[in-house]
Design a protein around this motif. Structure first.
Motif, PDB file in Angstrom:
ATOM      1  N   ASN A 149       0.845  -1.194   0.000  1.00 24.37           N
ATOM      2  CA  ASN A 149       0.000   0.000   0.000  1.00 24.37           C
ATOM      3  C   ASN A 149       0.880   1.243   0.000  1.00 24.37           C
ATOM      4  O   ASN A 149       0.882   2.032   0.939  1.00 24.37           O
ATOM      5  CB  ASN A 149      -0.931  -0.019   1.221  1.00 24.37           C
ATOM      6  N   GLU A 150       1.632   1.393  -1.093  1.00 24.99           N
ATOM      7  CA  GLU A 150       2.491   2.552  -1.255  1.00 24.99           C
ATOM      8  C   GLU A 150       2.139   3.221  -2.577  1.00 24.99           C
ATOM      9  O   GLU A 150       1.623   2.580  -3.491  1.00 24.99           O
ATOM     10  CB  GLU A 150       3.970   2.136  -1.269  1.00 24.99           C
ATOM     11  N   ASP A 151       2.432   4.482  -2.697  1.00 24.49           N
ATOM     12  CA  ASP A 151       2.210   5.170  -3.961  1.00 24.49           C
ATOM     13  C   ASP A 151       3.002   4.485  -5.068  1.00 24.49           C
ATOM     14  O   ASP A 151       4.212   4.288  -4.947  1.00 24.49           O
ATOM     15  CB  ASP A 151       2.634   6.642  -3.854  1.00 24.49           C
ATOM     16  N   GLY A 152       2.299   4.094  -6.142  1.00 19.97           N
ATOM     17  CA  GLY A 152       2.942   3.406  -7.247  1.00 19.97           C
ATOM     18  C   GLY A 152       3.148   1.920  -7.023  1.00 19.97           C
ATOM     19  O   GLY A 152       3.561   1.198  -7.929  1.00 19.97           O
ATOM     20  N   ARG A 153       2.860   1.461  -5.812  1.00 16.23           N
ATOM     21  CA  ARG A 153       3.049   0.028  -5.497  1.00 16.23           C
ATOM     22  C   ARG A 153       1.924  -0.422  -4.562  1.00 16.23           C
ATOM     23  O   ARG A 153       2.140  -0.756  -3.419  1.00 16.23           O
ATOM     24  CB  ARG A 153       4.425  -0.183  -4.853  1.00 16.23           C
ATOM     25  N   ARG A 154       0.728  -0.377  -5.108  1.00 20.35           N
ATOM     26  CA  ARG A 154      -0.454  -0.682  -4.305  1.00 20.35           C
ATOM     27  C   ARG A 154      -1.226  -1.825  -4.949  1.00 20.35           C
ATOM     28  O   ARG A 154      -1.616  -1.751  -6.116  1.00 20.35           O
ATOM     29  CB  ARG A 154      -1.335   0.556  -4.188  1.00 20.35           C
ATOM     30  N   GLY A 155      -1.452  -2.881  -4.214  1.00 22.51           N
ATOM     31  CA  GLY A 155      -2.225  -4.008  -4.725  1.00 22.51           C
ATOM     32  C   GLY A 155      -3.687  -3.643  -4.800  1.00 22.51           C
ATOM     33  O   GLY A 155      -4.353  -3.508  -3.770  1.00 22.51           O
ATOM     34  N   SER A 156      -4.209  -3.467  -6.021  1.00 18.72           N
ATOM     35  CA  SER A 156      -5.585  -2.988  -6.157  1.00 18.72           C
ATOM     36  C   SER A 156      -6.235  -3.570  -7.405  1.00 18.72           C
ATOM     37  O   SER A 156      -5.552  -3.921  -8.371  1.00 18.72           O
ATOM     38  CB  SER A 156      -5.617  -1.456  -6.233  1.00 18.72           C
ATOM     39  N   ALA A 157      -7.549  -3.649  -7.376  1.00 10.73           N
ATOM     40  CA  ALA A 157      -8.316  -4.098  -8.537  1.00 10.73           C
ATOM     41  C   ALA A 157      -9.609  -3.306  -8.596  1.00 10.73           C
ATOM     42  O   ALA A 157     -10.351  -3.247  -7.609  1.00 10.73           O
ATOM     43  CB  ALA A 157      -8.617  -5.589  -8.463  1.00 10.73           C
ATOM     44  N   VAL A 158      -9.870  -2.661  -9.735  1.00  7.85           N
ATOM     45  CA  VAL A 158     -11.058  -1.842  -9.935  1.00  7.85           C
ATOM     46  C   VAL A 158     -11.825  -2.367 -11.142  1.00  7.85           C
ATOM     47  O   VAL A 158     -11.225  -2.684 -12.179  1.00  7.85           O
ATOM     48  CB  VAL A 158     -10.683  -0.362 -10.155  1.00  7.85           C
ATOM     49  N   SER A 159     -13.152  -2.485 -11.006  1.00 10.22           N
ATOM     50  CA  SER A 159     -13.990  -2.987 -12.104  1.00 10.22           C
ATOM     51  C   SER A 159     -13.412  -4.284 -12.671  1.00 10.22           C
ATOM     52  O   SER A 159     -13.278  -4.444 -13.877  1.00 10.22           O
ATOM     53  CB  SER A 159     -14.122  -1.926 -13.206  1.00 10.22           C
ATOM     54  N   SER A 160     -13.076  -5.198 -11.793  1.00 11.25           N
ATOM     55  CA  SER A 160     -12.409  -6.440 -12.192  1.00 11.25           C
ATOM     56  C   SER A 160     -13.006  -7.620 -11.437  1.00 11.25           C
ATOM     57  O   SER A 160     -13.652  -7.456 -10.398  1.00 11.25           O
ATOM     58  CB  SER A 160     -10.907  -6.361 -11.906  1.00 11.25           C
ATOM     59  N   MET A 161     -12.791  -8.833 -11.983  1.00 16.50           N
ATOM     60  CA  MET A 161     -13.138 -10.074 -11.305  1.00 16.50           C
ATOM     61  C   MET A 161     -11.836 -10.805 -10.988  1.00 16.50           C
ATOM     62  O   MET A 161     -11.029 -11.068 -11.898  1.00 16.50           O
ATOM     63  CB  MET A 161     -14.046 -10.939 -12.183  1.00 16.50           C
ATOM     64  N   VAL A 162     -11.631 -11.105  -9.711  1.00 15.19           N
ATOM     65  CA  VAL A 162     -10.401 -11.747  -9.260  1.00 15.19           C
ATOM     66  C   VAL A 162     -10.773 -13.048  -8.558  1.00 15.19           C
ATOM     67  O   VAL A 162     -11.494 -13.040  -7.555  1.00 15.19           O
ATOM     68  CB  VAL A 162      -9.600 -10.829  -8.316  1.00 15.19           C
ATOM     69  N   SER A 163     -10.296 -14.166  -9.074  1.00 15.06           N
ATOM     70  CA  SER A 163     -10.666 -15.484  -8.555  1.00 15.06           C
ATOM     71  C   SER A 163      -9.832 -15.852  -7.339  1.00 15.06           C
ATOM     72  O   SER A 163      -8.878 -15.158  -6.962  1.00 15.06           O
ATOM     73  CB  SER A 163     -10.501 -16.533  -9.654  1.00 15.06           C
ATOM     74  N   GLY A 164     -10.194 -16.969  -6.716  1.00 13.38           N
ATOM     75  CA  GLY A 164      -9.469 -17.449  -5.553  1.00 13.38           C
ATOM     76  C   GLY A 164      -8.017 -17.792  -5.868  1.00 13.38           C
ATOM     77  O   GLY A 164      -7.652 -18.059  -7.013  1.00 13.38           O
ATOM     78  N   ASN A 165      -7.183 -17.745  -4.817  1.00 12.80           N
ATOM     79  CA  ASN A 165      -5.770 -18.096  -4.913  1.00 12.80           C
ATOM     80  C   ASN A 165      -4.982 -17.127  -5.791  1.00 12.80           C
ATOM     81  O   ASN A 165      -3.909 -17.450  -6.273  1.00 12.80           O
ATOM     82  CB  ASN A 165      -5.583 -19.533  -5.419  1.00 12.80           C
ATOM     83  N   CYS A 166      -5.532 -15.929  -6.042  1.00 11.80           N
ATOM     84  CA  CYS A 166      -4.780 -14.880  -6.727  1.00 11.80           C
ATOM     85  C   CYS A 166      -4.074 -14.016  -5.680  1.00 11.80           C
ATOM     86  O   CYS A 166      -4.638 -13.737  -4.614  1.00 11.80           O
ATOM     87  CB  CYS A 166      -5.695 -13.994  -7.567  1.00 11.80           C
ATOM     88  N   ILE A 167      -2.860 -13.584  -5.981  1.00 18.54           N
ATOM     89  CA  ILE A 167      -2.146 -12.648  -5.117  1.00 18.54           C
ATOM     90  C   ILE A 167      -1.771 -11.434  -5.951  1.00 18.54           C
ATOM     91  O   ILE A 167      -0.989 -11.537  -6.903  1.00 18.54           O
ATOM     92  CB  ILE A 167      -0.893 -13.279  -4.490  1.00 18.54           C
TER      93      ILE A 167
END
Length: 423
Positions: A314-332
């Motif tokens: 959770n840093e500027d330019g290095r933030r794990g995020s997903a918008v308007s997306s579908m993310v399945s199980g076991n995803c990192i």
């Protein structure tokens, strides 16, 4: 044999799924799997839609004819559909092309795939057979179509899409009378006939057929003796019934299943890279054209036991995020930006990577600083650090990736191996 009172017609029906085709228009995506085994929607395979429609309609006797590179399809059916219990008179039988009627005879056409298994179908003791293509995405209650078939005393009932008339040039088109009896069947006509009373639309075949089994059995045996026949439903069996029997059209909108969110009946042939990508990306919309969250009509599949998806950094330019997306199980999602994308099970994305409108199939790894746009990444591909895909078409072509007519990029393991060998 007529059904007894209060008995659903689906209880006396067999769903016979034709799932032997390669689907060559999907290019390298079907190098190692048949089209019905291609992944779709984050967790499922394409074939799951036909099978789920049958199960949800009350049809619990199913058979699936396989041929081209069938291992992954057979394995999926064994793992995902093994809950059917033979002692309850329910099953999914897998019928590979096995030269049962001659040492040189594989399945020679769609009708031949049924003909070669007549003795097996006889053993099921069914009254009706619902012949299905295993490579389309839709939700449909076949019981409604079965009821029309019986009520109209048809020799065959054909599932039909209502499409704009000039879009029908890519389909087999039904010419019908005012009572929906088919008077002519035209394969990809330049000037498609319109629906009576609706000059702007035509009826296109969905590749769904319902027959009384005794009638179809006799028709298949007669067709088998025709030397000039291609032993195909669309080219031989159906035109012959239209000419000499009673063929009825069933309109998809009469049996399409919706949750109330869909704005119109949904059916897709995801037979090209562009169509496959678009149909998956469509699911990420705020109100998608197909509701996969409808628990009243679930799409059954192999449910892997995997941990939840995880988003880290959770840093500027290095933030794990997903918008308007579908993310399945076991995803990192590790320090990556994901937008309008669909990630299948087991995807890993690393710091500073950016994915926009990406369909990533299972077990894809996207390494640091990679930028992916408008692309399909095949199962197990490892995207090298800093690689750009979908940013520059000339660079994608030079790197050996497949660029579609509409600019969608397909990346497979073989392509990445060739790319890594050059750099």
């Amino acid at each position: 044999m007529k059904p007894t009172p209060n008995t659903r017609l689906s209880n006396r029906a067999l769903a016979f799924v034709l799932a032997g085709g390669r689907g060559s228009r999907l290019k390298e995506l079907t190098d190692n799997r048949a089209k019905p085994a291609v992944y779709f929607g984050g967790k499922t395979r394409i074939v799951d839609f036909a099978l789920s429609n049958a199960l949800n309609s009350g049809i619990r006797k199913m058979a699936i004819a396989t041929q081209y590179k069938a291992h992954s399809l057979i394995r999926h059916c064994q793992r995902g559909w093994g809950f059917l219990r033979a002692e309850r008179n329910e099953f999914l039988d897998i019928l590979p092309a096995s030269q049962r009627m001659g040492e040189t005879k594989w399945y020679m056409g769609t009708a031949d795939a049924v003909t070669q298994n007549i003795d097996i179908i006889d053993s099921y003791d069914v009254d009706y057979i619902v012949v299905l293509a295993g490579d389309h995405i839709y939700k449909m209650d076949y019981e409604v179509m079965l009821q029309q078939h019986v009520d109209t005393n048809a020799d065959v009932t054909i599932g039909c899409l209502t499409v704009p008339r000039m879009e029908a040039v890519a389909f087999g088109v039904m010419h019908v009378d005012a009572k929906s009896q088919i008077t002519d069947f035209l394969e990809k006509p330049k000037d498609p006939p319109s629906i009576p009373g609706d000059p702007d639309h035509a009826l296109a075949s969905m590749g769904i057929y319902i027959f009384d089994w005794k009638f179809l059995r006799a028709a298949l045996l007669a067709d088998m003796d025709e030397a000039n026949s291609s032993h195909d439903f669309g080219h031989d069996i159906i035109p012959n019934i239209v000419k000499n029997g009673k063929a009825m059209a069933h309109r998809f909108e009469d049996s399409c299943v919706t949750s109330g969110l869909e704005k119109e009946p949904y059916w897709r042939d995801v037979g090209t890279i562009d169509a496959f990508w678009q149909a998956n990306i469509d699911l990420t919309q705020f109100t998608p054209p197909l509701d996969l969250y409808d628990t009243s009509w679930p799409i059954w599949t192999y449910a892997e036991s995997v941990p939840p998806a995880k988003f880290i950094h959770n840093e500027d330019g290095r933030r794990g995020s997903a918008v308007s997306s579908m993310v399945s199980g076991n995803c990192i999602i590790s320090g990556s930006e994901i937008s309008e994308s669909l990630l299948f099970t087991g995807v890993r994305t690393h710091s500073y990577a950016k994915l926009h409108r990406v369909v990533a199939l299972p077990d894809v790894t996207v390494n640091r600083k990679a930028i992916l746009r408008n692309c399909v990444i095949d199962r197990g591909v490892v995207i090298p650090e800093g690689l750009n895909v979908g940013v520059d078409a000339d660079a994608d072509n030079a790197n050996g990736f497949r660029v579609s007519e509409n600019g969608i990029v397909l990346v497979t393991k073989t392509m990445i191996e060739a790319y890594n060998a050059k750099v």
